[in-house]
Design a protein around this motif. Structure first.
Motif, PDB file in Angstrom:
ATOM      1  N   ILE A   1       0.820  -1.366  -0.121  1.00 39.55           N
ATOM      2  CA  ILE A   1      -0.094  -0.594  -0.074  1.00 39.55           C
ATOM      3  C   ILE A   1       0.701   0.882   0.302  1.00 39.55           C
ATOM      4  O   ILE A   1       0.269   2.003  -0.697  1.00 39.55           O
ATOM      5  CB  ILE A   1      -1.103  -0.010   1.175  1.00 39.55           C
TER       6      ILE A   1
ATOM      7  N   GLN B   1       2.178   2.470  -3.277  1.00 39.10           N
ATOM      8  CA  GLN B   1       1.653   3.007  -4.148  1.00 39.10           C
ATOM      9  C   GLN B   1       1.586   4.646  -3.659  1.00 39.10           C
ATOM     10  O   GLN B   1       1.109   5.136  -4.709  1.00 39.10           O
ATOM     11  CB  GLN B   1       0.109   2.732  -4.375  1.00 39.10           C
TER      12      GLN B   1
ATOM     13  N   SER C   1     -10.769   8.221  -0.237  1.00 40.95           N
ATOM     14  CA  SER C   1     -11.260   7.057  -1.720  1.00 40.95           C
ATOM     15  C   SER C   1      -9.738   7.047  -2.251  1.00 40.95           C
ATOM     16  O   SER C   1     -10.230   5.306  -3.041  1.00 40.95           O
ATOM     17  CB  SER C   1     -11.927   7.821  -2.011  1.00 40.95           C
ATOM     18  N   GLU C   2      -8.404   7.470  -2.614  1.00 40.36           N
ATOM     19  CA  GLU C   2      -7.897   6.662  -2.800  1.00 40.36           C
ATOM     20  C   GLU C   2      -7.258   6.129  -2.728  1.00 40.36           C
ATOM     21  O   GLU C   2      -6.362   4.609  -3.272  1.00 40.36           O
ATOM     22  CB  GLU C   2      -6.819   8.659  -3.233  1.00 40.36           C
TER      23      GLU C   2
ATOM     24  N   GLU D   1      -8.354   3.578  -0.358  1.00 32.09           N
ATOM     25  CA  GLU D   1      -9.351   2.556  -0.539  1.00 32.09           C
ATOM     26  C   GLU D   1      -8.498   1.409  -1.783  1.00 32.09           C
ATOM     27  O   GLU D   1      -9.237   0.451  -2.418  1.00 32.09           O
ATOM     28  CB  GLU D   1     -10.874   2.588  -0.482  1.00 32.09           C
ATOM     29  N   GLY D   2      -8.700   2.450  -3.289  1.00 31.70           N
ATOM     30  CA  GLY D   2      -8.157   1.902  -4.427  1.00 31.70           C
ATOM     31  C   GLY D   2      -6.664   1.235  -4.021  1.00 31.70           C
ATOM     32  O   GLY D   2      -6.386   0.257  -4.930  1.00 31.70           O
ATOM     33  N   TYR D   3      -5.851   1.973  -2.964  1.00 29.28           N
ATOM     34  CA  TYR D   3      -4.441   1.213  -3.224  1.00 29.28           C
ATOM     35  C   TYR D   3      -4.805  -0.551  -2.689  1.00 29.28           C
ATOM     36  O   TYR D   3      -3.347  -0.749  -1.952  1.00 29.28           O
ATOM     37  CB  TYR D   3      -3.168   1.854  -2.311  1.00 29.28           C
TER      38      TYR D   3
ATOM     39  N   ARG E   1      -5.984  -2.811  -3.239  1.00 36.63           N
ATOM     40  CA  ARG E   1      -5.538  -4.370  -3.768  1.00 36.63           C
ATOM     41  C   ARG E   1      -4.854  -5.508  -3.347  1.00 36.63           C
ATOM     42  O   ARG E   1      -3.746  -5.342  -3.258  1.00 36.63           O
ATOM     43  CB  ARG E   1      -5.237  -4.247  -5.063  1.00 36.63           C
TER      44      ARG E   1
ATOM     45  N   LYS F   1      -3.202  -8.513  -8.094  1.00 40.38           N
ATOM     46  CA  LYS F   1      -1.825  -7.406  -7.145  1.00 40.38           C
ATOM     47  C   LYS F   1      -0.169  -8.322  -7.807  1.00 40.38           C
ATOM     48  O   LYS F   1       0.496  -7.727  -8.208  1.00 40.38           O
ATOM     49  CB  LYS F   1      -1.744  -6.394  -6.543  1.00 40.38           C
TER      50      LYS F   1
ATOM     51  N   PHE G   1     -12.576  -3.031 -11.441  1.00 44.84           N
ATOM     52  CA  PHE G   1     -11.780  -2.190 -10.571  1.00 44.84           C
ATOM     53  C   PHE G   1     -11.929  -1.181 -10.476  1.00 44.84           C
ATOM     54  O   PHE G   1     -11.711   0.076  -9.651  1.00 44.84           O
ATOM     55  CB  PHE G   1     -10.446  -2.518  -9.664  1.00 44.84           C
TER      56      PHE G   1
ATOM     57  N   ARG H   1     -12.702   2.955 -10.479  1.00 43.85           N
ATOM     58  CA  ARG H   1     -11.588   4.867 -10.033  1.00 43.85           C
ATOM     59  C   ARG H   1     -11.766   6.222 -11.023  1.00 43.85           C
ATOM     60  O   ARG H   1     -11.977   6.221 -11.471  1.00 43.85           O
ATOM     61  CB  ARG H   1     -10.165   4.247  -9.815  1.00 43.85           C
TER      62      ARG H   1
END
Lengths: 447, 309
Positions: A406, A409, A439-440, A442-444, A446, B61, B74, B78
């Protein structure tokens, strides 16, 4: 015919038998050649620094009877990053490679554990920077050892004359050459820093602090956030951006940005150097490369430069740290030799030679090695980089303590500088900025 | 005798046809063999990486698990992804339109220069296109430099405010498009100039006799005659501009606040710098359908031209 004569068993047996001093040479030389070793090091920008590293490696190779091949790989155009990714994908390439900060963790599956090497080095050299613990270890195993070349911190490098005349700050009194910081350094806080920045701005020589998306910007903002205890993601991977500490650091940034040049959002890693060397700026956060170039291009400015510790925040004094690590690929055909070379390179006398060759630019990650003479001797002015190595500060990697996948990123997407840009240049409120960051993040997450 | 001749003649025709067919077959085999190294090269450097990136885009990933279209799903969620699509479209369309317009106008100027001096102009105007873009973009970066912009030096000398060329989102978008136009316009120029030279002079003479003015000559003669070359050039440039990497990477690195990212720069940041190769591959694959459509039009146009010829 096998190209490797040294087996892992043999390496371990030799290592166990060696004393702490002997770890630098865990091989027992045999009458036969000890195979080949291919190494990819970062191409140093300081003239002559590569030569010293080559000499140290070749001395080892000669002694150990290894046929050694060294490639120096530039970081220009991200070549060193792409080499690491490509070699990991192809499962072929160098035996030993130098990795930029995050790569040992992101390529962990392709790397040979170096617990035996690092265990010996820790016994021998003592504590290593917390940032190296964070970046070099995964699931209890060391995947990289701290590289000396290229590892840097980015503390303030400021004009002695301008800080004294415009801001009323005597940096040499706070941080005298050859001596520990004085009591006055206690007042070197982020609160006083912004006051000084405002004075310098009014006087026409603003502090030059980049807020772009390159490492210099991300690193110092990471240290600022850490000083305020502002974590975006905690060590367990929970998003913690909605906190008072984050709000506080953003409020602070809103004040600070008003005292900076308006174009700092477009700065890259060279912009702050140029800003200082031209005589326009009074303070930047940078390794002594800016001073070294000033020495060549604008001696009058160089003579007035002084490097010292970062300001202190409510949660402590954090130094922006950007290390390289050396690692050994799992596909290496000569792992014992690779490990032996790394152990040899991290012997104190060799580290000192490497640091000397870089004029003090390279920072050893072992805290016991921050006392080399070079930082005292470099001039002009004498002692200008004495306080460059972090001795009392916590070395900090922006993105920490989030889990590496995380944090990487967060780092490359420069989320911390973008947060500042959004709530200043972008005109967003702090709440909106924090919401965007959540929100950003949360996207990291993965996996 | 005569019969024999006729018989011989009757027999000789199919024999010639057979040998002709054999030759043709032989020729195409030779042609295939000669093209084989190139086909192998394309397979190794284009087809294999393309298939590999398709494979990558379906992994998680850590590249251990097959996730199907999970990465695409996904990305759709975004906000930044949609912003990048919008920016790439704005970047590519506006740059191509300006390149085409400038190329068209300048091609006319050059076409009207007397033949003697034309070569010099052609050579000079091609310079931006022959310099490696990474190098020329670096020069532009210095012209736009946040602190020492040469443009700003001139502006402030004449009493105007300095412009944050790369620091403000709108100006940064303008700057990356400007550099792309500067680099790509000479390609349009040279293509249009070649097309202009192939328009028969008699058509203009006839139009002049009929009383056509300058604009009517352009509209009714030049543009229809150049239609195919304009279409091909625009579509070809669209493909190249959509996939542009170096200009944005060097000038803004996608900033400020991600407002200049295009597919290629964002894919690089996610995949190589961010250590998420599957997601990076996934982003770069989004260019594929767009470029595929453009390629379809190019090929269709080339076919039509071939038929017309």
């Amino acid at each position: 015919m096998s190209r490797t004569q040294f087996t892992r068993r043999r390496f371990l047996a030799t290592t166990a038998a060696a004393s702490a001093v002997a770890i630098g040479a865990p091989y027992v030389r045999t009458s036969r050649a000890a195979g080949r070793l291919s190494v990819g090091f970062w191409d140093h920008w300081v003239p002559g620094a590569n030569d010293t590293l080559t000499a140290i490696c070749q001395e080892w190779a000669k002694k150990e009877n290894v046929e050694l091949k060294i490639d120096y790989i530039t970081s220009q155009g991200n070549k060193i990053m792409m080499t690491a990714t490509a070699e990991s994908q192809a499962q072929s390439g160098h035996d030993v490679l130098q990795f930029l900060a995050w790569y040992p963790l992101s390529l962990a599956k392709s790397l040979e554990p170096l617990d035996d090497v690092m265990g010996g080095l820790l016994k021998q050299n003592g504590k290593v920077s917390p940032a190296i613990e964070y970046l070099g270890r995964s699931e209890g195993h060391w995947l990289g050892v701290p590289a000396v070349t290229g590892t840097q911190v980015k503390p303030p490098c400021a004009r002695i004359d301008l800080l004294k005349s415009q801001c009323g700050i005597d940096v040499q009194a706070m941080y005298p050459a050859g001596r520990p910081p004085t009591r006055e350094a206690e007042h070197w806080t982020w609160d006083n820093f912004v006051v000084a920045a405002e004075k310098a701005f009014k006087a026409g020589n603003p502090f030059g602090l980049g807020l772009g998306q390159t490492t210099d910007s991300v690193d110092w903002v990471g240290a600022l956030f850490a000083s305020y205890g502002a974590q975006l993601v905690d060590a367990k991977g929970n998003i913690t951006v909605k906190s008072d500490a984050v709000r506080r650091v953003l409020e602070y940034s809103q004040r600070l940005v008003k005292a900076l040049p308006p174009d700092v959002f477009a700065w890259d890693d060279a912009s702050n150097n140029r800003y200082l060397i031209s005589g326009q700026g009074s303070l930047i956060f940078n390794p002594p490369s800016a001073w070294a170039v000033a020495k060549r291009d604008n001696l009058k400015v160089a003579e007035q430069l002084w490097t010292f510790e970062m300001p202190k925040g409510p949660q402590g004094r954090y130094a922006p740290f950007l290390p390289f690590l050396w690692g050994v690929w799992k596909f290496s055909r000569n792992k014992p030799a690779a490990k032996s070379l790394l152990a040899h390179l991290l012997q104190r006398q060799n580290v000192e030679r490497i640091v000397n060759a870089s004029g003090g630019y390279d920072i050893p990650s072992f805290e016991s090695m921050r006392d080399f003479k070079v930082w005292e001797l470099v001039e002009p002015p004498k002692g200008t980089v004495y306080h460059y190595p972090p001795r009392t500060e916590v070395t900090w990697m922006a993105g920490a303590p989030a889990p590496a996948s995380i944090a990487q990123q967060m780092y490359v997407q420069a989320i911390n500088t973008k947060m500042i840009a959004r709530c200043t240049q972008g005109g967003d409120s702090i709440d909106k900025t924090i919401g965007w960051a959540a929100s950003e993040l949360e996207g990291y997450m993965r996996s | 005798m005569a019969n024999g001749v006729v018989q011989a003649a009757g027999l000789s025709v199919p024999r010639r046809r057979r040998s002709g067919r054999r030759l043709a077959r032989h020729k195409s085999t030779i042609a295939f063999l000669m093209a084989l190294p190139l086909i192998a090269l394309i397979a190794a450097l284009v087809i294999y990486p393309a298939l590999y990136s398709l494979h990558l885009a379906t992994l998680n990933k850590s590249m251990e698990r097959f996730v199907g279209l999970g990465n695409f799903a996904f990305l759709f969620k975004r906000e930044l992804f949609w912003m990048v699509i919008k920016q790439t479209v704005i970047f590519a369309l506006s740059a191509v339109i300006f390149k085409a317009l400038i190329g068209f106008v300048v091609a006319h100027f050059v076409h009207n220069i007397p033949a003697k001096g034309q070569r010099k102009w052609r050579g000079m105007l091609l310079v931006p296109w022959v310099i490696p873009p990474a190098m020329s973009t670096l020069a532009w970066f210095w012209l736009f430099d946040p602190s020492y912009s040469a443009f700003n030096w001139v502006l402030t000398r004449v009493g105007l405010d300095a412009v944050p060329w790369l620091g403000e989102p709108l100006w940064a978008r303008f700057s990356v498009i400007l550099v792309n136009v500067w680099y790509g316009a000479p390609f349009f120029l040279i293509m249009y100039l070649a097309a202009l030279k192939s328009v028969p002079e008699q058509l203009y003479e006839a139009a002049a006799i009929d009383g056509a003015n300058w604009w009517q000559k352009i509209w009714y003669i030049t543009l229809p005659m150049m239609r195919n070359i304009i279409a091909i050039t625009v579509l070809f440039s669209l493909i190249v501009t959509f996939a542009n990497f170096d200009i944005v990477r060097i000038l803004t690195n996608g900033g400020p606040i991600d407002q200049t990212h295009v597919f290629a720069t964002w894919a690089f940041q996610l995949g190589i710098e961010g250590g998420d190769l599957p997601l990076g591959a996934c982003v770069s694959l989004f260019m594929f359908p767009i470029l595929g459509v453009a390629a379809y039009f190019i090929l269709r146009d080339i076919n039509r031209r071939g038929t017309e010829a």
